[in-house]
Write an enzyme that holds these catalytic residues in place. Structure first.
Site, PDB file in Angstrom:
ATOM      1  N   ARG A  53       0.857  -1.208   0.000  1.00 10.82           N
ATOM      2  CA  ARG A  53       0.000   0.000   0.000  1.00 10.82           C
ATOM      3  C   ARG A  53       0.882   1.243   0.000  1.00 10.82           C
ATOM      4  NH1 ARG A  53      -1.188   1.944   4.544  1.00 10.82           N
ATOM      5  NH2 ARG A  53      -1.796   0.014   5.581  1.00 10.82           N
ATOM      6  N   TYR A 106     -18.768  16.200 -14.125  1.00 12.42           N
ATOM      7  CA  TYR A 106     -19.160  14.788 -14.183  1.00 12.42           C
ATOM      8  C   TYR A 106     -20.070  14.468 -12.988  1.00 12.42           C
ATOM      9  CZ  TYR A 106     -18.672   9.802 -13.302  1.00 12.42           C
ATOM     10  OH  TYR A 106     -18.928   8.486 -13.022  1.00 12.42           O
ATOM     11  N   ASP A 178      -9.704  18.348 -14.285  1.00 14.90           N
ATOM     12  CA  ASP A 178      -9.949  16.952 -14.643  1.00 14.90           C
ATOM     13  C   ASP A 178      -9.630  16.827 -16.135  1.00 14.90           C
ATOM     14  OD1 ASP A 178     -11.082  14.536 -15.494  1.00 14.90           O
ATOM     15  OD2 ASP A 178     -12.629  14.598 -13.941  1.00 14.90           O
ATOM     16  N   LYS A 203     -10.320   5.696 -18.532  1.00 18.27           N
ATOM     17  CA  LYS A 203     -10.742   6.178 -19.846  1.00 18.27           C
ATOM     18  C   LYS A 203      -9.581   6.101 -20.855  1.00 18.27           C
ATOM     19  CE  LYS A 203     -14.583   6.631 -17.676  1.00 18.27           C
ATOM     20  NZ  LYS A 203     -14.502   7.308 -16.441  1.00 18.27           N
TER      21      LYS A 203
HETATM   22  N1  PLP Z   1     -13.888  12.339 -14.247  1.00 21.54           N
HETATM   23  C1  PLP Z   1     -14.539  12.152 -15.398  1.00 21.54           C
HETATM   24  C2  PLP Z   1     -14.522  13.246 -16.424  1.00 21.54           C
HETATM   25  C3  PLP Z   1     -15.221  10.965 -15.645  1.00 21.54           C
HETATM   26  O1  PLP Z   1     -15.862  10.798 -16.807  1.00 21.54           O
HETATM   27  C4  PLP Z   1     -15.221   9.949 -14.646  1.00 21.54           C
HETATM   28  C5  PLP Z   1     -15.943   8.683 -14.862  1.00 21.54           C
HETATM   29  O2  PLP Z   1     -16.704   8.537 -15.789  1.00 21.54           O
HETATM   30  C6  PLP Z   1     -14.546  10.186 -13.440  1.00 21.54           C
HETATM   31  C7  PLP Z   1     -13.875  11.378 -13.277  1.00 21.54           C
HETATM   32  C8  PLP Z   1     -14.532   9.162 -12.336  1.00 21.54           C
HETATM   33  O3  PLP Z   1     -13.633   8.149 -12.638  1.00 21.54           O
HETATM   34  P1  PLP Z   1     -13.813   6.608 -12.194  1.00 21.54           P
HETATM   35  O4  PLP Z   1     -15.064   6.104 -12.848  1.00 21.54           O
HETATM   36  O5  PLP Z   1     -12.565   5.962 -12.678  1.00 21.54           O
HETATM   37  O6  PLP Z   1     -13.942   6.602 -10.705  1.00 21.54           O
END
Ligand code: PLP
Length: 383
Positions: A53, A106, A178, A203
């Site tokens: 960890r 999001y 992000d 992604k």
């Molecule tokens: N940020 C964006 C723009 C996203 O599209 C997503 C998930 O779809 C996240 C953060 C969250 O990521 P995770 O699903 O890997 O927890």
């Protein structure tokens, strides 16, 4: 050979943190599937590792690669994008602090802030981040961060990163970007003034729809230390195998994203001319309100395209159910094309909130298949 930090993006994607294994010569870094490490006498750590960890060589290799690609000083890999977001917010905010976030963040980010962290006293204001007066007006003495997604999910809105960084810094707050939709191949927010980059590595970085992960990258060494402390103390770390999968995928990020962009641009043009489509949201289109800013801060417009149907929600749901090559599924950024209805799927948690998305909206994650096949599929689904 030139120094690594002078090398091009694709060279770093393949080599940063990924030298052949010194023990065996293996060209690909091994997956260190171990929880713990033998000590040579109490406290005698080889290579600094004591427990996985706290530290793992495969995850460290990913950290080095991500820091290099985002041009930051420190990167940390997490079990998911939301785990990364949670660790960041609980590191930089205390009860009574405040965050300004995009009015189209999001849904999962909005849920984390509005449903989970609000219970611990975090306050928040959603604003249109493309309106600097609205952003300035929302700032409070307790504002610790502006949270920005550009391009945003699912409306593909664009925020001017450099201008928003200035507003954040004037108020003594951090700018968090992000960068999931753009990936560091198209946009490097830290070079434009952002303090922290967030990724859902699930992604484009993972790229093959086979790993859930997240990352934080920062240009601030002190903040990097505090985040690294909580990475271990809070424990939401990426597993060795998940780290290895992302590392493997980074090597092809550039070629994949080039193809995602080319296919998405063709599809956006096709949708623009289609009589069933009311509007197309794609920052590569010259009449997109964020086109000029996107062109100045991105080197391509990405693989995500959203569009609205003239005949409303029913028509949107039908298109999602009729495609054959575009798989109806949540998520994005993989090599295969996906279609979804944000209002009922990825963004259902924002229903009834200021972040609710239009019911007639469809989101495409355009994959890297032959674009002619994708166009045939969309044509039959729309007709
Ligand atoms: N940020 C964006 C723009 C996203 O599209 C997503 C998930 O779809 C996240 C953060 C969250 O990521 P995770 O699903 O890997 O927890």
């Amino acid at each position: 050979m030139s120094r690594l930090d002078e090398q091009g993006f694709n060279t770093r994607a393949i080599h940063a943190g990924q030298e052949p294994d010194p023990a065996t010569g293996a060209v690909i870094p091994p997956v260190h599937l171990t929880t713990t490490y033998k000590q040579d006498g109490v406290g005698g750590l080889r290579g600094g590792y004591e427990y996985s960890r706290s530290g793992n060589p495969t995850r460290d290799a990913l950290h080095e690669a991500l820091a290099s690609l985002e041009e930051g000083v420190r990167a940390l890999a997490f079990a998911s994008g939301l785990a990364a977001e949670d660790t960041l917010l609980r590191t930089v905010c205390r009860s009574g602090d405040h965050v300004v976030l995009g009015g189209d963040a999001y849904g999962g980010t909005f849920r984390l802030i509005s449903r989970v962290l609000s219970e611990w006293g975090l306050e928040y204001t959603p604003v249109p981040l493309d309106d600097p007066d609205a952003v300035r007006a929302a700032m409070r003495p307790t504002t610790r961060a502006i949270w920005c997604e550009t391009p945003s999910n699912p409306l593909l809105n664009i925020t001017d990163i450099a201008r928003t960084a200035e507003i954040a810094h004037e108020a003594g707050a951090l700018l968090v970007v992000d960068n999931t939709f753009a990936s560091p191949y198209l946009q490097r927010p830290l070079t434009l003034g952002a303090d922290v980059v967030v990724h859902s590595t699930t992604k484009y970085l993972g790229g093959h729809s086979d790993v859930v992960g997240g990352a934080l990258v920062t240009s601030d060494a002190d903040l990097g230390e505090r985040l690294a402390y909580n990475h271990n103390a809070m424990g939401a770390v990426a597993s060795p195998f998940d780290s290895w999968l992302v590392l493997r995928s980074l090597k092809t990020l550039g070629v994949r994203v080039d193809r995602h962009c080319a296919n998405a641009a063709r599809i956006a043009e096709f949708l623009l001319d289609h009589p069933a489509v009311a509007s197309v949201l794609y920052p590569g289109l010259p009449d997109h309100p964020g086109h000029a800013v996107a062109a100045s801060q991105m080197s391509g417009f990405g693989g995500m395209v959203s569009f609205r149907l003239r005949d409303g929600e029913d028509a949107a749901l039908k298109v999602c159910e009729r495609t054959k090559l575009f798989t109806l599924a949540e998520s994005l950024g993989g090599v295969e094309s996906l279609i979804e209805h944000p209002g009922r799927m990825t963004h259902a948690s924002a229903a009834g909130s200021p972040l609710e998305v239009p019911a007639d909206l469809v989101r495409l994650s355009v994959g890297i298949e032959d674009v002619e096949d994708l166009l045939v599929d969309l044509e039959q689904a729309l007709s």
